[in-house]
Motif scaffolding. Sequence first.
Motif, PDB file in Angstrom:
ATOM      1  N   GLY A   1      -2.088  -1.366  -1.845  1.00  0.00           N
ATOM      2  CA  GLY A   1      -2.974  -2.420  -0.892  1.00  0.00           C
ATOM      3  C   GLY A   1      -3.663  -1.794  -0.019  1.00  0.00           C
ATOM      4  N   VAL A   2      -3.825  -0.481  -0.019  1.00  0.00           N
ATOM      5  CA  VAL A   2      -4.737   0.085   0.743  1.00  0.00           C
ATOM      6  C   VAL A   2      -6.282   0.074   0.149  1.00  0.00           C
ATOM      7  CG1 VAL A   2      -5.806   2.485   1.602  1.00  0.00           C
ATOM      8  CG2 VAL A   2      -3.420   2.047   1.340  1.00  0.00           C
TER       9      VAL A   2
ATOM     10  N   PRO B   1      -9.597 -10.243  10.798  1.00  0.00           N
ATOM     11  CA  PRO B   1     -10.504 -10.297   9.587  1.00  0.00           C
ATOM     12  C   PRO B   1     -11.278  -9.293   9.360  1.00  0.00           C
ATOM     13  CG  PRO B   1     -10.387 -12.370  10.884  1.00  0.00           C
ATOM     14  CD  PRO B   1      -9.662 -11.174  11.696  1.00  0.00           C
ATOM     15  N   GLY B   2     -11.318  -9.015   8.082  1.00  0.00           N
ATOM     16  CA  GLY B   2     -12.214  -8.051   7.412  1.00  0.00           C
ATOM     17  C   GLY B   2     -11.724  -6.571   7.359  1.00  0.00           C
ATOM     18  N   THR B   3     -10.557  -6.313   8.216  1.00  0.00           N
ATOM     19  CA  THR B   3      -9.794  -5.143   8.332  1.00  0.00           C
ATOM     20  C   THR B   3      -8.880  -4.981   7.203  1.00  0.00           C
ATOM     21  OG1 THR B   3     -10.160  -5.198  10.618  1.00  0.00           O
ATOM     22  CG2 THR B   3      -8.626  -3.555   9.869  1.00  0.00           C
ATOM     23  N   THR B   4      -8.862  -3.952   6.315  1.00  0.00           N
ATOM     24  CA  THR B   4      -8.114  -3.753   5.431  1.00  0.00           C
ATOM     25  C   THR B   4      -7.068  -2.726   5.994  1.00  0.00           C
ATOM     26  OG1 THR B   4      -9.465  -1.706   4.486  1.00  0.00           O
ATOM     27  CG2 THR B   4      -9.409  -3.824   3.439  1.00  0.00           C
ATOM     28  N   VAL B   5      -5.949  -2.777   5.308  1.00  0.00           N
ATOM     29  CA  VAL B   5      -4.414  -2.032   5.773  1.00  0.00           C
ATOM     30  C   VAL B   5      -4.529  -0.435   5.210  1.00  0.00           C
ATOM     31  CG1 VAL B   5      -3.247  -4.177   5.839  1.00  0.00           C
ATOM     32  CG2 VAL B   5      -3.025  -2.586   3.709  1.00  0.00           C
ATOM     33  N   ASN B   6      -4.217   0.283   6.072  1.00  0.00           N
ATOM     34  CA  ASN B   6      -3.823   1.751   5.774  1.00  0.00           C
ATOM     35  C   ASN B   6      -2.288   1.742   5.322  1.00  0.00           C
ATOM     36  OD1 ASN B   6      -4.151   4.347   5.253  1.00  0.00           O
ATOM     37  ND2 ASN B   6      -5.434   4.630   6.983  1.00  0.00           N
TER      38      ASN B   6
ATOM     39  N   THR C   1       4.976   1.989   4.835  1.00  0.00           N
ATOM     40  CA  THR C   1       4.585   0.898   5.455  1.00  0.00           C
ATOM     41  C   THR C   1       2.938   0.667   5.389  1.00  0.00           C
ATOM     42  OG1 THR C   1       4.547   1.684   7.515  1.00  0.00           O
ATOM     43  CG2 THR C   1       6.257   0.736   7.133  1.00  0.00           C
ATOM     44  N   TYR C   2       2.462  -0.544   5.307  1.00  0.00           N
ATOM     45  CA  TYR C   2       1.214  -1.034   5.594  1.00  0.00           C
ATOM     46  C   TYR C   2       1.024  -0.994   6.768  1.00  0.00           C
ATOM     47  CZ  TYR C   2       0.658  -1.359   0.561  1.00  0.00           C
ATOM     48  OH  TYR C   2       0.575  -1.234  -0.926  1.00  0.00           O
ATOM     49  N   LEU C   3      -0.086  -0.572   7.340  1.00  0.00           N
ATOM     50  CA  LEU C   3      -0.314  -0.636   8.813  1.00  0.00           C
ATOM     51  C   LEU C   3      -1.864  -1.208   9.033  1.00  0.00           C
ATOM     52  CD1 LEU C   3       0.265   0.452  11.608  1.00  0.00           C
ATOM     53  CD2 LEU C   3      -0.701   2.739  10.976  1.00  0.00           C
ATOM     54  N   CYS C   4      -1.966  -2.039   9.937  1.00  0.00           N
ATOM     55  CA  CYS C   4      -3.227  -2.575  10.220  1.00  0.00           C
ATOM     56  C   CYS C   4      -3.843  -1.439  11.183  1.00  0.00           C
ATOM     57  CB  CYS C   4      -3.345  -3.818  10.804  1.00  0.00           C
ATOM     58  SG  CYS C   4      -5.090  -4.413  11.393  1.00  0.00           S
ATOM     59  N   LYS C   5      -5.356  -1.007  10.837  1.00  0.00           N
ATOM     60  CA  LYS C   5      -5.986  -0.030  11.580  1.00  0.00           C
ATOM     61  C   LYS C   5      -6.276  -0.374  12.924  1.00  0.00           C
ATOM     62  CE  LYS C   5      -8.430   0.599   7.969  1.00  0.00           C
ATOM     63  NZ  LYS C   5      -9.424   1.136   6.915  1.00  0.00           N
TER      64      LYS C   5
ATOM     65  N   TRP D   1       3.952  -3.406   7.800  1.00  0.00           N
ATOM     66  CA  TRP D   1       4.919  -4.157   7.004  1.00  0.00           C
ATOM     67  C   TRP D   1       5.334  -3.377   5.859  1.00  0.00           C
ATOM     68  CZ3 TRP D   1      -0.426  -5.099   8.187  1.00  0.00           C
ATOM     69  CH2 TRP D   1      -0.571  -6.221   9.092  1.00  0.00           C
ATOM     70  N   LYS D   2       6.595  -3.539   5.572  1.00  0.00           N
ATOM     71  CA  LYS D   2       7.181  -2.851   4.367  1.00  0.00           C
ATOM     72  C   LYS D   2       6.422  -2.859   3.205  1.00  0.00           C
ATOM     73  CE  LYS D   2      11.904  -2.934   6.604  1.00  0.00           C
ATOM     74  NZ  LYS D   2      13.327  -3.420   6.372  1.00  0.00           N
ATOM     75  N   ALA D   3       5.976  -1.710   2.689  1.00  0.00           N
ATOM     76  CA  ALA D   3       5.132  -1.869   1.630  1.00  0.00           C
ATOM     77  C   ALA D   3       5.783  -2.211   0.336  1.00  0.00           C
ATOM     78  CB  ALA D   3       4.291  -0.591   1.194  1.00  0.00           C
ATOM     79  N   GLN D   4       7.042  -1.671  -0.027  1.00  0.00           N
ATOM     80  CA  GLN D   4       7.475  -1.596  -1.426  1.00  0.00           C
ATOM     81  C   GLN D   4       8.026  -3.421  -1.695  1.00  0.00           C
ATOM     82  OE1 GLN D   4       7.574   1.039  -3.262  1.00  0.00           O
ATOM     83  NE2 GLN D   4       7.927  -0.658  -5.024  1.00  0.00           N
ATOM     84  N   PRO D   5       8.498  -3.731  -0.601  1.00  0.00           N
ATOM     85  CA  PRO D   5       8.846  -5.333  -1.343  1.00  0.00           C
ATOM     86  C   PRO D   5       7.528  -6.039  -1.402  1.00  0.00           C
ATOM     87  CG  PRO D   5      10.064  -4.928   0.793  1.00  0.00           C
ATOM     88  CD  PRO D   5       9.227  -3.546   0.442  1.00  0.00           C
TER      89      PRO D   5
END
Length: 473
Positions: free
Chosen positions: A283-284, A293-298, A308-312, A318-322
């Motif tokens: 997802g990164v 909007p326009g911000t990709t996750v780290n 986890t995926y993290l909004c910068k 968010w838990k990434a694996q599921p």
Amino acid sequence: MRGRATAELAATYERISDDREGRELGVDRQRKDNQAVAEREGLTLVGGAPYTDNDLSASTKAKKDRPQYRRLLADARAGRFSVIVAYTQGRLTRTPREYEDLIDLATQYGIRFLYVRSPSFDLNTAQGREIGRTMAARAAGEAEETAERVARAVTDRVERGEFHGGPRPYGLEPDAKTIREDEAERIRAWARHVLAGGSLRSIARELNEAGVSTISGAPWRGEVIRKILLNPRVAGLRVHKGAEYPSWSPEIIAPATWRALKVVLESPDRRRNPGSPARKYLGVGLFTCERCPGTTVNTSQNHNGQRTYLCKSCYRSWKAQPIDDWLVGPDGLVELLLAQEDQRARLMPRRESSVDLAALETEASAIRTNMAELATEYALARGAVRAALQQGMAAGEARLAEIEAEIVRAGQVDPLTEILGDDPVAVWRATTDLHRRQAVIRKLMTVALGPPIRGRAPWEPEKFIRVEPVEPA
């Protein structure tokens, strides 16, 4: 001026401009001759590391630093020795500017110079300095004339499409004119892989796992593959001083494909750090935050070690694996889309009308030639004529940019092309390169993450993951 040291300590300096084999035979021979001169003159050589610069030029065009030459001058000023022995004056320097430093050593520090093959003279006298400066100017002139002859010879070989020598290029036989098919096919496969969104690192990994080595027998690295793909030789071209010429070697990939590769591999957005998270997690750089909007996750890890995926921007996580499993796991959303026949028909890349690449290349070549002539006239023109020439050059540059963009588009590969075959799900599952998987997903959908599921709430991805289909271009 300081007097000479009574012990008459001396240092030798050796340098050779070009040591292609890296064996230092030239400097070794110089050192023996220099030591013979010192012994004949009754000098005692100082110990320590030798003052030797191997494979380094001393001409007016030289750009590389000569660390041992600088150390030689510093030690002379510090009084470690009073005599410098070199094979010729040109071994010390070929530039009049640097020769003034040697004159300073003589006049301010009492340093003498002895040469094996050049006349030795006293730089503490006006006549000696005049002779030395004349010889330094002559050496600089000879070096510059040699450089001009070499450059002219290189240009002549380029214009005639002649091989300039060197090690065997990857993809070709030692004569550099015959294609070695197994290597050439790898280069073609690499090009398709990269243009479909794949990474160089995954290519290198697969080659190393298969036991395929480079020409030198070393393991593959992504940077080595990058250099091969960016070399115009693979497209049957050679670039010299910004101009393109036909190469002596045959075409392995089409020029349009090579130009598209240059756009992809030289893009400032392309990450080249092997430790980058974009090379590890789906997802990164792909998923966006619905709130920002326009911000990709780290990506990050929480206190339990879960990824986890993290909004910068807003720092929601968010838990990434599921999410990854729901999207790209077995029977995940991507596989469901690829398994539907109507979806495959909708997603099948549309074939553009054929582009006459030969005509575009001919037009581009004519524009480059015309612009070179305009530039020559522009340098001599004045007033209104100069302004008109400038407008003509600007129009030529604009049309050239349009042509190059058309050629690049013709060489690009749609990442869905190799997926949407008889069994797209099987092809998708066999696609392990993360960059290519991301490229396919970008062609299928956009993914935005909303308010994350917290606590013991049931896993209902449709409540917080918004997926929008992407219409085919």
